[in-house]
Design a protein around this motif. Structure first.
Motif, PDB file in Angstrom:
ATOM      1  N   SER A 197       5.900  17.224   5.835  1.00 56.08           N
ATOM      2  CA  SER A 197       5.467  16.613   4.574  1.00 56.08           C
ATOM      3  C   SER A 197       3.957  16.744   4.359  1.00 56.08           C
ATOM      4  O   SER A 197       3.400  16.066   3.494  1.00 56.08           O
ATOM      5  CB  SER A 197       5.850  15.126   4.584  1.00 56.08           C
ATOM      6  OG  SER A 197       5.330  14.493   5.736  1.00 56.08           O
ATOM      7  N   THR A 238       5.926   9.488   1.272  1.00 55.58           N
ATOM      8  CA  THR A 238       6.894  10.358   1.970  1.00 55.58           C
ATOM      9  C   THR A 238       7.534   9.647   3.164  1.00 55.58           C
ATOM     10  O   THR A 238       8.298  10.275   3.904  1.00 55.58           O
ATOM     11  CB  THR A 238       6.226  11.654   2.497  1.00 55.58           C
ATOM     12  OG1 THR A 238       5.280  11.291   3.518  1.00 55.58           O
ATOM     13  CG2 THR A 238       5.515  12.420   1.402  1.00 55.58           C
ATOM     14  N   PRO A 269       0.842  -1.206   0.000  1.00 58.32           N
ATOM     15  CA  PRO A 269       0.000   0.000   0.000  1.00 58.32           C
ATOM     16  C   PRO A 269       0.875   1.254   0.000  1.00 58.32           C
ATOM     17  O   PRO A 269       1.933   1.266   0.624  1.00 58.32           O
ATOM     18  CB  PRO A 269      -0.777  -0.096   1.325  1.00 58.32           C
ATOM     19  CG  PRO A 269      -0.564  -1.481   1.844  1.00 58.32           C
ATOM     20  CD  PRO A 269       0.742  -1.956   1.273  1.00 58.32           C
TER      21      PRO A 269
HETATM   22  P1  FAD Z   1       3.635   6.418   2.660  1.00 53.06           P
HETATM   23  O1  FAD Z   1       5.018   6.893   2.691  1.00 53.06           O
HETATM   24  O2  FAD Z   1       3.005   6.241   1.334  1.00 53.06           O
HETATM   25  O3  FAD Z   1       3.529   5.029   3.461  1.00 53.06           O
HETATM   26  C1  FAD Z   1       4.045   4.894   4.763  1.00 53.06           C
HETATM   27  C2  FAD Z   1       3.730   3.458   5.261  1.00 53.06           C
HETATM   28  O4  FAD Z   1       2.333   3.304   5.427  1.00 53.06           O
HETATM   29  C3  FAD Z   1       4.149   2.363   4.292  1.00 53.06           C
HETATM   30  O5  FAD Z   1       4.519   1.237   5.036  1.00 53.06           O
HETATM   31  C4  FAD Z   1       2.885   2.066   3.492  1.00 53.06           C
HETATM   32  O6  FAD Z   1       2.844   0.744   3.015  1.00 53.06           O
HETATM   33  C5  FAD Z   1       1.817   2.298   4.551  1.00 53.06           C
HETATM   34  N1  FAD Z   1       0.550   2.837   4.029  1.00 53.06           N
HETATM   35  C6  FAD Z   1       0.355   3.990   3.346  1.00 53.06           C
HETATM   36  N2  FAD Z   1      -0.959   4.187   3.134  1.00 53.06           N
HETATM   37  C7  FAD Z   1      -1.592   3.119   3.674  1.00 53.06           C
HETATM   38  C8  FAD Z   1      -2.968   2.751   3.777  1.00 53.06           C
HETATM   39  N3  FAD Z   1      -3.944   3.522   3.312  1.00 53.06           N
HETATM   40  N4  FAD Z   1      -3.259   1.575   4.394  1.00 53.06           N
HETATM   41  C9  FAD Z   1      -2.290   0.785   4.925  1.00 53.06           C
HETATM   42  N5  FAD Z   1      -0.980   1.097   4.844  1.00 53.06           N
HETATM   43  C10 FAD Z   1      -0.645   2.260   4.239  1.00 53.06           C
HETATM   44  N6  FAD Z   1       6.912  11.629  10.068  1.00 53.06           N
HETATM   45  C11 FAD Z   1       6.582  11.908  11.344  1.00 53.06           C
HETATM   46  O7  FAD Z   1       6.037  11.053  12.043  1.00 53.06           O
HETATM   47  N7  FAD Z   1       6.845  13.141  11.878  1.00 53.06           N
HETATM   48  C12 FAD Z   1       7.432  14.126  11.173  1.00 53.06           C
HETATM   49  O8  FAD Z   1       7.649  15.211  11.692  1.00 53.06           O
HETATM   50  C13 FAD Z   1       7.773  13.847   9.808  1.00 53.06           C
HETATM   51  N8  FAD Z   1       8.347  14.802   9.049  1.00 53.06           N
HETATM   52  C14 FAD Z   1       8.670  14.512   7.754  1.00 53.06           C
HETATM   53  C15 FAD Z   1       9.250  15.508   6.969  1.00 53.06           C
HETATM   54  C16 FAD Z   1       9.584  15.265   5.638  1.00 53.06           C
HETATM   55  C17 FAD Z   1      10.191  16.351   4.809  1.00 53.06           C
HETATM   56  C18 FAD Z   1       9.329  13.986   5.095  1.00 53.06           C
HETATM   57  C19 FAD Z   1       9.643  13.692   3.669  1.00 53.06           C
HETATM   58  C20 FAD Z   1       8.754  12.996   5.868  1.00 53.06           C
HETATM   59  C21 FAD Z   1       8.424  13.238   7.194  1.00 53.06           C
HETATM   60  N9  FAD Z   1       7.839  12.264   8.003  1.00 53.06           N
HETATM   61  C22 FAD Z   1       7.497  12.547   9.291  1.00 53.06           C
HETATM   62  C23 FAD Z   1       7.603  10.908   7.471  1.00 53.06           C
HETATM   63  C24 FAD Z   1       6.291  10.750   6.652  1.00 53.06           C
HETATM   64  O9  FAD Z   1       5.880  11.934   6.082  1.00 53.06           O
HETATM   65  C25 FAD Z   1       5.190  10.216   7.520  1.00 53.06           C
HETATM   66  O10 FAD Z   1       5.538   8.922   7.961  1.00 53.06           O
HETATM   67  C26 FAD Z   1       3.819  10.123   6.846  1.00 53.06           C
HETATM   68  O11 FAD Z   1       2.905   9.759   7.854  1.00 53.06           O
HETATM   69  C27 FAD Z   1       3.731   9.118   5.706  1.00 53.06           C
HETATM   70  O12 FAD Z   1       2.517   9.315   4.987  1.00 53.06           O
HETATM   71  P2  FAD Z   1       2.400   8.891   3.454  1.00 53.06           P
HETATM   72  O13 FAD Z   1       0.993   9.065   3.028  1.00 53.06           O
HETATM   73  O14 FAD Z   1       3.423   9.543   2.639  1.00 53.06           O
HETATM   74  O15 FAD Z   1       2.703   7.320   3.586  1.00 53.06           O
END
Ligand code: FAD
Length: 469
Positions: free
Chosen positions: A136, A73, A68
């Motif tokens: 993000s 990010t 998924p």
């Molecule tokens: P993805 O990267 O697409 O997926 C993350 C995980 O969740 C993967 O294992 C994926 O398989 C799973 N997943 C995604 N969607 C689903 C779904 N619908 N059902 C089941 N599984 C799913 N994180 C923090 O906690 N705190 C911060 O301050 C923070 N700052 C950040 C700053 C930057 C510049 C960046 C690039 C990242 C940062 N992050 C931070 C990390 C990231 O943004 C978070 O973990 C965010 O929650 C991921 O969301 P996403 O939609 O991009 O998930």
């Protein structure tokens, strides 16, 4: 596996728009940090929960593993396919509706693919606050936030993603739809399945929607930057700020000198109002009384800290745009680090009281192990969460440095963390990058229970295989 038959069945389910098989799929296949470049069998882009369920049923029928993905990010390599070309990438980004907002209940129900910023804006349009906030937020999705149990900059006051979610809709690994979209604050009816899926990183099922907790918008927000000579002083300032402001203290972020130097190098257009100092702290107050009340709390706190020598300088933002400028500095650190080159990230949690001892021991041990190593240390000090990142010495090749030193450096850092009662993963999760660390450091009984849960909910082992466990 009969790949042509599987793809044919997917095409029939999702139509032209819903399945990407050719062309440049790298946006789905490469992780944000540039550490993993996988290859997907195809990218499925279902448009609603029923289509997600059908895709998962087909994966179960044909024995195809699936990954998924929300905004891609994530920082631990959990959201991209492996190199086999056999995993289906399941993108949730077409599930992007705000389904319902209940002002009296202070809840909203949204599709999993809604971008976090859209969720915040939809709440704000009704005078309410959804407080989850990450750098993000313009790209990450609420499904990804919950799957990773994201933290961010407001955990101190509102808790992490888990604490902001009341209900979930999930497609199980066998393709059934579980409707657990409750907006209840109390519901003791057996095992908490919601909490099982939150933080499961796509290894147990697919989150397709969530009911989220909202809060009243604060009447005033105020941001300040303060310079501290030592980490002990920064911890003392946190404790004074908590005493004076109580629940109004919504942010307390820490940045070391090198973090802000990198921001200055890569984003010279961002003003840095304090000169270089060993530690810079960003404080945010969210006041339910008035702006003048927030200002008087800040002024009293900072005057006390200046008089006691706990801080050497401070500025209070005089406008919304100045406040945004201060936050921008903090939020630009990961981007500046990425531009500086590949680095070794440690997202660690410690008791706040143990943070100075950790930094003293880890800094000394790393400088001894790899002279000249550059330590970019920043994070959510209010939660005891540091991003203690290690950049190659100036002039050396980052990929070679990582290949030669990553294992050794991780062991040094995580051993010190363990000895101080901390965690090697605070908010980013396990994914691919910390799988071995989990196997090594998690209590064996806990690992046994985690494996039993995985087996019970995903008997074929198709959900995000090779991640976490
Ligand atoms: P993805 O990267 O697409 O997926 C993350 C995980 O969740 C993967 O294992 C994926 O398989 C799973 N997943 C995604 N969607 C689903 C779904 N619908 N059902 C089941 N599984 C799913 N994180 C923090 O906690 N705190 C911060 O301050 C923070 N700052 C950040 C700053 C930057 C510049 C960046 C690039 C990242 C940062 N992050 C931070 C990390 C990231 O943004 C978070 O973990 C965010 O929650 C991921 O969301 P996403 O939609 O991009 O998930």
């Amino acid at each position: 596996m009969n790949t042509p038959a599987f793809l044919h069945a997917l095409r029939a389910t999702l139509g032209e728009n819903g399945l990407l098989e050719q062309g440049d799929l790298s946006a789905f296949e490469r992780d944000w940090r540039g550490r993993y470049a996988g290859r997907a069998l195809a990218v499925a882009r279902p448009a609603n929960t029923e289509e997600v369920a059908r895709v998962v049923q087909l994966c179960a029928e044909y024995g195809v593993g699936l990954v998924p993905q929300g905004g891609n990010t994530g920082l631990v390599g959990g959201s991209t396919p492996d190199e086999s070309g056999q995993q289906l990438l399941l993108s949730l980004n077409r599930l992007n509706r705000v389904r319902h907002l209940d002002v009296a209940n202070q809840t909203m129900t949204v599709d999993a693919g809604c971008v976090l910023q859209t969720v915040q804006e939809a709440a704000a349009a009704q005078g309410l606050l959804f407080p989850l906030s990450l750098a993000s937020e313009g790209s990450c999705t609420i499904g990804g936030n919950l799957a990773a149990n994201a933290g961010g900059t407001q955990v101190l006051r509102y808790g992490n993603a888990r604490e902001l979610c009341l209900g979930l809709e999930v497609v199980t690994a066998t393709g059934e739809i579980w409707d657990g979209l409750s907006g209840l604050r109390k519901d003791n009816t057996g095992y908490d399945l919601r909490d099982l899926f939150i933080g499961s990183e796509g290894t147990l099922g697919v989150i397709t929607a969530a009911t989220l907790k909202l809060f009243p918008q604060p009447l005033a927000q105020m941001t300040a930057l303060a310079a501290c000579g030592t980490l002990e002083d920064a911890v003392r300032l946190l404790s004074w700020a908590q005493q004076r402001a109580g629940a109004a203290l919504t942010g307390f972020e820490l940045m070391n000198a090198l973090s802000l130097r990198l921001v200055g190098q890569h984003f010279p257009q961002l003003p840095q109002p304090l000169g270089e100092t060993p530690w810079t702290v960003l404080l945010e107050l969210s006041d339910t009384e008035s702006e003048s009340h927030a200002r008087s709390v800040f002024e009293a706190l900072l005057e006390q800290a200046l008089a006691a020598g706990v801080i050497s300088d401070a500025v209070i933002a005089q406008s919304q745009s100045q406040a945004q400028g201060l936050w921008h500095l903090r939020e630009s650190i990961p981007l500046a680090q990425a531009q500086e080159g590949l680095n070794i990230k440690h997202d660690i949690a410690l008791p706040v009281s143990a943070v100075p001892a950790f930094v003293a021991s880890a800094d000394a041990a790393l400088q001894q192990a790899v002279p000249g190593v550059r330590l970019v240390n920043f994070g959510h000090l209010g939660d005891g969460n540091l991003h203690y990142n290690v950049q190659a010495p100036v002039g050396s090749s980052a990929p070679e440095f990582l290949a030669a030193q990553e294992g050794r450096i991780n062991r040094i850092v995580y051993d010190i963390v363990s000895n101080l009662g901390g965690s090697f993963s605070a908010e980013h999760g396990i994914g691919r990058i910390k799988r071995e660390e989990l196997a090594l450091r998690k209590h064996p009984v806990a690992l046994q229970m985690m494996r039993a849960i995985k087996k019970a909910l995903d008997p074929q082992g198709l959900m995000n295989h090779g991640r976490m466990l």
